[in-house]
Design an enzyme around this catalytic site. Sequence first.
Site, PDB file in Angstrom:
ATOM      1  CG  ASP A  64       3.154  23.347 -96.077  1.00 33.67           C
ATOM      2  OD1 ASP A  64       3.160  24.570 -96.322  1.00 33.67           O
ATOM      3  OD2 ASP A  64       2.130  22.669 -96.110  1.00 33.67           O
ATOM      4  N   GLY A  75      -8.115  18.630 -99.659  1.00 38.19           N
ATOM      5  CA  GLY A  75      -8.279  18.297-101.055  1.00 38.19           C
ATOM      6  C   GLY A  75      -7.785  16.904-101.404  1.00 38.19           C
ATOM      7  CG  MET A  76      -4.266  16.207-102.060  1.00 36.49           C
ATOM      8  SD  MET A  76      -4.761  15.713-103.710  1.00 36.49           S
ATOM      9  CE  MET A  76      -3.815  14.221-103.890  1.00 36.49           C
ATOM     10  CE  LYS A 132      -2.582  14.621 -91.301  1.00 37.69           C
ATOM     11  NZ  LYS A 132      -1.629  15.621 -91.808  1.00 37.69           N
ATOM     12  CD  GLU A 186     -12.521  11.315 -95.722  1.00 40.01           C
ATOM     13  OE1 GLU A 186     -13.572  11.675 -96.273  1.00 40.01           O
ATOM     14  OE2 GLU A 186     -12.347  10.178 -95.202  1.00 40.01           O
ATOM     15  CB  VAL A 187      -7.402  13.995 -90.234  1.00 44.04           C
ATOM     16  CG1 VAL A 187      -6.711  13.541 -88.954  1.00 44.04           C
ATOM     17  CG2 VAL A 187      -6.389  14.653 -91.149  1.00 44.04           C
TER      18      VAL A 187
END
Length: 770
Positions: free
Chosen positions: A141, A21-22, A40, A24-25
């Site tokens: 996380d 959602g925030m 990233k 790309e890699v």
Amino acid sequence: MGENRLIQGRYRLLDLIGRGGMGEVWRARDESLGRQVAVKCLEPLGPYRDPSLTRVLRERFRREARVAAALSHRGVTVVHDFGESDGVLYLVMELLEGRDLSRLLQDNKGHPLPVDEVLDIAAQVAAALAYTHRQGVVHRDLKPANIVRTTDGTVKICDFGIARLGHDIGFTTRLTGTGVALGTPHYMSPEQIAGGEVDQRSDLYSLGCVLYEIATGAPPFDLEDAWAVLVGHRDTPPRPPRERRPELPGHLDEVILGLLAKQPEQRPYDARELARRLQGGHRAGAPVTAEGPALPDTGARLPTWTRGMTTGHKALGTGLGALPADPGAMLSGQWAATPPRGSEGHPQAAAPQGPARHGGPADERPPTPALPAQPTALPALPAAPAPPPAERLAALAARHHEGVRLAGLGRWAEAGDTHRAVAAERAALLGPDHPDTLASRYETAFALLRAGRAAEALAAHTELAQARARVLGADHPDTLAARQETAYALGRLGRHFEAHQVYAEVLAARVRAIGPDHPDTLRCRHNLACTLGRLGRLEDARRTALEVAAARARVLGPDHPDTLVSRCEVAYAQGQSGRWEEALHLYREVAETRARVLGGDHPDTLAARYETALSLGRLGRSADALRLYRELIGDRSRVQGPTHPETLRARHGLGVNLGRLGRWADALAEARDVCLLREQALGPAHPDTLVSRREVAVALGWLDRWAEALMEYRRITATRAQILGPDHPDTLAGQGDEAHCLERLGRGTEAGELYRRVAVVRRRSASDGT
């Protein structure tokens, strides 16, 4: 972001690995070091336009990057670099070959992993957490998607995206008062759910959830309702893993339940204690029992941010609703793979869910409209062309990756052949102007040039630049990148005047489009400085390189790799002007800075040490140079291997200085070894191979073996004439060497004729301005 884009003038994006959602890699190539990396990129914030939130996210990104870059442990993904390019924040990491635990469970069709694998993963993650917690870093996380098992069995924790330094004052679980929560519900600790203080024991709870899932096949609270999952973590004792899987060892069952204790003080104090429990196979600390399900405490309220929350995907992804895009998760959220236009098994970055290749996510396509209740007559439309078969696209993507892998190993000839074949098939399948086709053509030309086939590379880059100009526009970054490679190929062919013209045109276009201080602009100016030096305009070259170094220091920082590269070009211009003492001093400064910033074994550091040794040799300090070359050969052999091109370059320098010390028999033996290895690795026509062959000829001459030297020089000249052309300066230099041999053999007439022919060509070239 776009494929083949250059980030900060250094990282060329190749394939999209994952998208969240925030951001790309991307799999990318570090152009400075010639290695594969993962990049990233934090994309524009979409619906999150609140300036205060934007500032929070950018601050968190910088904090994340600084923290992650400071970590150095085999169980933690390496962060190489970070920064901002055209408003896009980026993080450069090692590229991992392997599967995250989420994918391992999927590959295992939902069945738990073997017990020995669970124990091994637990031990390796515990060791990595013990290290990070000692550094004051809490992950916050931890989940299956953030733990990768590489192909050699190493387990790495990825994506310290919402980690923070434990002593960071003023930053709580939410970082600000925005109400943004961090973490993934299936793996969140009770204190994290309640918005309380979080320390290393919260990571241990999340690890307990991960171990529970890979040991039993399901997370401890395998519920579809988000509220029930959160309440379960907070209030309900988990069902013991052995009830789900009786063959689990008793001590593993106890370790997992100990990690899942509701109160932090009831868990192992730190990961070192966890590692001891795993190794000892016995229970340490207070026992944890399963007392059956407990009713939620109706007096306790969950935080307001849980309202409207859905469960989110657990590791197996059984179709539960996904979490809404979380601006707080930033680069730490679930990175879903793009649609399967590529093949299985591509290298993963920190925590992508699977391989990806060229193309947008499935939800970019418009939804299929519902059919009307009563169908209406529609005009007949021509049948749309069938999409290319996914299997063929996947096979081509895999072959493209193989070409990139070969290039990373320095096997440029094989890489070029692979990319050429892929380009042809992509042209037939997708069209000659499709971005994938053009990308393969670029890789083909790039490999040709690095393989020493400069004339073919020039033709390929010229055609590619014309195609990109037609499709994308003359000033498009990809078009300019191809033109810049064209200039580089011209320089390799000795056509420096033409190269200078192209560089100047590309530079003007870059200044117009992106400004004088953009990294891509500065890279072009750097190349222009190099070309000025090759044209003999040494003072102009030195001044331009100094200006670029100053601009890069201002934009990128004085210790940035690109800044140091420009300082090396200043030193090169000084050396070519005969100011070798100044060059030596500057090369030593760069070597010391690189060792401090990048490490003593970093390729850039070793390159600066090589230039230091070369300068010592030019100053007549061959004994000092010899000593430094020997040390460098040992370090390069250890770090890069004994047959790596840079190791062979150092050995070549060693042989040259043996000759300068009059040790010509040793110099000849060294030159022959290096020439043979270069011929095997790079090919007989590669410039480096020809340089070594010339060193063999020089040594033969000094040993008075002129007939053998003549044979070597003729081989060199014939190859250069074929590759570079009969009038190329290097070809003419080889003919001059031939004439010298003929003279020493008493064949003066032949020598004189050859000298005259070379002189005529050189005069003609000088009058033509080439």
